[in-house]
Write a protein that holds these residues in place. Structure first.
Motif, short mmCIF file in Angstrom:
data_model
loop_
_atom_site.label_atom_id
_atom_site.label_comp_id
_atom_site.label_asym_id
_atom_site.label_seq_id
_atom_site.Cartn_x
_atom_site.Cartn_y
_atom_site.Cartn_z
N GLU A 195 101.00 -4.42 34.94
CA GLU A 195 99.83 -5.21 35.34
C GLU A 195 98.70 -5.06 34.32
O GLU A 195 98.08 -6.05 33.91
N ILE A 196 98.44 -3.84 33.88
CA ILE A 196 97.37 -3.63 32.90
C ILE A 196 97.71 -4.35 31.59
O ILE A 196 96.88 -5.06 31.02
N ALA A 197 98.96 -4.20 31.16
CA ALA A 197 99.38 -4.86 29.91
C ALA A 197 99.21 -6.38 30.03
O ALA A 197 98.71 -7.05 29.12
N THR A 198 99.60 -6.92 31.19
CA THR A 198 99.51 -8.37 31.40
C THR A 198 98.06 -8.83 31.28
O THR A 198 97.78 -9.87 30.68
N GLN A 199 97.15 -8.05 31.85
CA GLN A 199 95.74 -8.46 31.83
C GLN A 199 95.15 -8.46 30.42
O GLN A 199 94.19 -9.17 30.14
N ALA B 282 107.12 -4.92 21.28
CA ALA B 282 107.77 -5.85 20.35
C ALA B 282 109.27 -5.97 20.55
O ALA B 282 109.78 -7.09 20.71
N ASN B 283 109.97 -4.83 20.61
CA ASN B 283 111.44 -4.91 20.70
C ASN B 283 111.84 -5.78 21.87
O ASN B 283 112.80 -6.51 21.84
N PHE B 284 111.06 -5.64 22.88
CA PHE B 284 111.43 -6.27 24.10
C PHE B 284 111.11 -7.74 24.18
O PHE B 284 111.83 -8.53 24.77
N LEU B 285 109.96 -8.06 23.59
CA LEU B 285 109.47 -9.42 23.73
C LEU B 285 110.06 -10.39 22.71
O LEU B 285 109.84 -11.58 22.79
N GLN B 286 110.83 -9.82 21.76
CA GLN B 286 111.38 -10.69 20.73
C GLN B 286 112.31 -11.76 21.29
O GLN B 286 112.54 -12.78 20.65
N GLN B 287 112.81 -11.46 22.48
CA GLN B 287 113.86 -12.34 22.99
C GLN B 287 113.41 -13.75 23.36
O GLN B 287 114.13 -14.48 23.98
N GLY B 288 112.25 -14.15 23.01
CA GLY B 288 111.85 -15.52 23.31
C GLY B 288 110.36 -15.68 23.14
O GLY B 288 109.65 -14.68 23.07
N PRO B 289 109.89 -16.90 23.06
CA PRO B 289 108.46 -17.11 22.89
C PRO B 289 107.73 -16.71 24.17
O PRO B 289 108.22 -17.00 25.27
N VAL C 282 106.42 -10.17 34.67
CA VAL C 282 107.83 -9.86 34.91
C VAL C 282 108.50 -9.43 33.61
O VAL C 282 109.24 -8.44 33.54
N LYS C 283 108.19 -10.17 32.56
CA LYS C 283 108.79 -9.88 31.25
C LYS C 283 108.36 -8.49 30.74
O LYS C 283 109.18 -7.70 30.28
N LEU C 284 107.08 -8.20 30.87
CA LEU C 284 106.59 -6.90 30.40
C LEU C 284 107.15 -5.78 31.27
O LEU C 284 107.53 -4.72 30.77
N ARG D 90 104.45 3.69 27.11
CA ARG D 90 103.95 2.30 27.11
C ARG D 90 102.46 2.27 27.45
O ARG D 90 101.68 1.55 26.84
N GLY D 91 102.09 3.07 28.44
CA GLY D 91 100.68 3.13 28.84
C GLY D 91 99.82 3.68 27.71
O GLY D 91 98.74 3.14 27.40
N ASP D 92 100.30 4.75 27.08
CA ASP D 92 99.54 5.34 25.97
C ASP D 92 99.33 4.31 24.86
O ASP D 92 98.26 4.27 24.23
N ALA D 93 100.37 3.50 24.63
CA ALA D 93 100.26 2.49 23.56
C ALA D 93 99.16 1.47 23.89
O ALA D 93 98.42 1.03 23.00
N ILE D 94 99.04 1.13 25.18
CA ILE D 94 97.97 0.19 25.58
C ILE D 94 96.60 0.82 25.28
O ILE D 94 95.71 0.19 24.71
N PHE D 95 96.47 2.09 25.65
CA PHE D 95 95.18 2.75 25.43
C PHE D 95 94.90 2.97 23.94
O PHE D 95 93.75 2.92 23.51
N ALA D 96 95.95 3.17 23.16
CA ALA D 96 95.76 3.31 21.70
C ALA D 96 95.25 1.97 21.16
O ALA D 96 94.36 1.93 20.30
N ALA D 97 95.79 0.87 21.69
CA ALA D 97 95.34 -0.46 21.25
C ALA D 97 93.88 -0.66 21.65
O ALA D 97 93.07 -1.20 20.89
N ILE D 98 93.54 -0.20 22.86
CA ILE D 98 92.15 -0.32 23.34
C ILE D 98 91.20 0.44 22.39
O ILE D 98 90.12 -0.04 22.05
#
Ligand SMILES: Nc1ncnc2c1ncn2[C@@H]1O[C@H](COP(=O)(O)OP(=O)(O)OP(=O)(O)O)[C@@H](O)[C@H]1O
Ligand SMILES: [Mg+2]
Length: 392
Positions: free
Chosen positions: A56-60, A76-83, A94-96, A108-116
């Motif tokens: 949910e946090i990633a989606t937002q 990235a690895n995961f989302l490559q499968q389509g636009p 759902v995809k995330l 995954r959560g840490d990566a979001i906070f690193a991006a923040i």
């Protein structure tokens, strides 16, 4: 907003329906407008586990330009499968979510906070209904606290605490329609919330409530004199914004139907009994029962309901003798009645149903008290009758 500017994390507490969600959404909107902050609003009501919460946090973050490309690259690895750019919010979630599992949610959560942390603006992250998620983790579907569940709740709260301490570019605001502290306290996890400074939002005072009614009346071109506004506030006793607005709506509708332009005390009383306490009003108030059930589970909910009904049929007052009665009545070899009832009273007090007073507890809102009596008062057997030999 001041707290956010000071860089603090906040735990917002208030009674149910006080406007937490609306006020936080509005505060985020304003903080975005001034260009100072990047707001993120994640609603965790439907999150069943930490994986759902991270998804949910990633989606937002997808609505935050600048932040999203970094978050996306973590998946990235995961989302490559389509636009994914054309996906709607729920499809994206759902995809995330599919890329998060028990083994990698922290990463995954840490990566979001690193991006923040790398984001150009400080991020305000609002987590609505966090207490519902924690309550769910702690009690599971059968509402039993087990060591594994306690550990799961602890793990998520510890993670939140850690990211909140480590990442200086985020300010979190957590809140929900059930209390976080009573839930954490049950599991001995209170310390996990100490990075959040509490902020308590109180019901409106009579002056504010009366001003709101005056503004509404002016808006609709009706006469609502000072005495009438006072009478309405007195009726409710506790001025929760939603109840004030509801009362006005019903009164206004009643006046339109009867073609009246001036209100009488009789009208106020009639609308209160017919509409506020009637079927329509009750639908809104059922929300209160629903949240209690979520917080407590079916069996404890029934006990909380009895405590509230006991107070309601006794003029809104739950006296210490009755409390003692409940403590002994619900004492079993497995469960200590005293602890159970005290925990429950603490929760009912925290969530604004009852307030402590000399000799016991009192219903805070007259509306909820009246509604509770109407809904549950018939055939209710006060505890004194149940424990006395003659009532047995
Ligand atoms: N300050 C306010 N001014 C005007 N309307 C308000 C205010 N606060 C709340 N409301 C209205 O009250 C209703 C309840 O608000 P909201 O859902 O934000 O409350 P909440 O505290 O998040 O409730 P819950 O405890 O159920 O999560 C909404 O319809 C909202 O528009
Ligand atoms: Mg809310």
């Amino acid at each position: 907003m001041e707290r956010v500017r000071e860089g603090r994390h906040t735990l917002l507490t208030a009674q149910r329906r006080m406007g937490k969600t609306s006020l936080i959404r509005e505060a985020l909107r304003r903080l975005k407008c001034t260009g100072e902050f990047e707001p993120l609003f994640a609603d965790l009501e439907d999150a069943r586990d930490p994986m759902d919460a991270i998804a949910e946090i990633a989606t937002q973050t997808s609505s935050a330009q600048g932040l999203w490309p970094r978050v996306k690259s973590g998946f990235a690895n995961f989302l490559q499968q389509g636009p994914i750019e054309e996906l709607g919010i729920s499809e994206l979630r759902v995809k995330l979510r599919a890329g998060i599992d028990r083994g990698n949610w922290k990463q995954r959560g840490d990566a979001i906070f690193a991006a923040i942390d790398k984001h150009e603006k400080p991020v305000v992250l609002a987590l609505d209904e966090l207490p519902i998620l924690i309550n769910r983790l702690l009690k599971g579907p059968d509402y039993r606290i087990t060591p594994e569940r306690k550990q799961a709740a602890d793990e998520f709260m510890s993670w939140l605490r850690r990211v909140g301490q480590a990442h200086r570019n985020v300010r979190m605001i957590v809140f929900g329609s059930i209390g976080l502290e009573p839930t954490l306290r049950l599991a001995g996890l209170s310390a996990q919330a100490n990075i959040f400074s509490p902020f308590e939002l109180h019901p409106w005072d009579k002056v504010t409530a009366s001003q709101c009614l005056e503004a509404l009346a002016n808006n609709y071109g009706i006469e609502l004199p000072h005495w009438a506004r006072e009478a309405m506030c007195r009726r409710l006793r506790c001025c929760i914004p939603q109840h004030i607005q509801q009362f006005f709506d019903y009164l206004h509708e009643d006046m339109r139907r009867t073609g009246q332009r001036e209100v009488t005390l009789e009208d106020i009383e009639r609308v209160y009994s017919k509409d506020m306490l009637g079927i329509r009003g009750r639908i809104d108030l059922e929300h209160y029962e629903g949240r209690l059930k979520i917080a407590l589970g079916n069996s404890d909910y029934r006990i909380a309901m009895e405590l509230l009904t006991e107070a309601a049929v006794n003029n809104g007052f739950l006296n210490n003798e009755s409390i003692e009665g409940y403590m002994s009545y619900y004492h079993t070899p497995e469960r200590q009645g005293r602890v159970l009832i005290l925990d429950m009273l603490r929760m009912l007090e925290h969530d604004g149903y009852l307030s402590k007073t000399t000799g016991g507890y009192r219903f805070v809102s007259r509306l909820i008290e009246d509604w509770w009596r109407e809904q549950n008062g018939d055939h209710f057997r006060p505890i004194a009758d149940r424990i006395s030999p003659s009532g047995a």
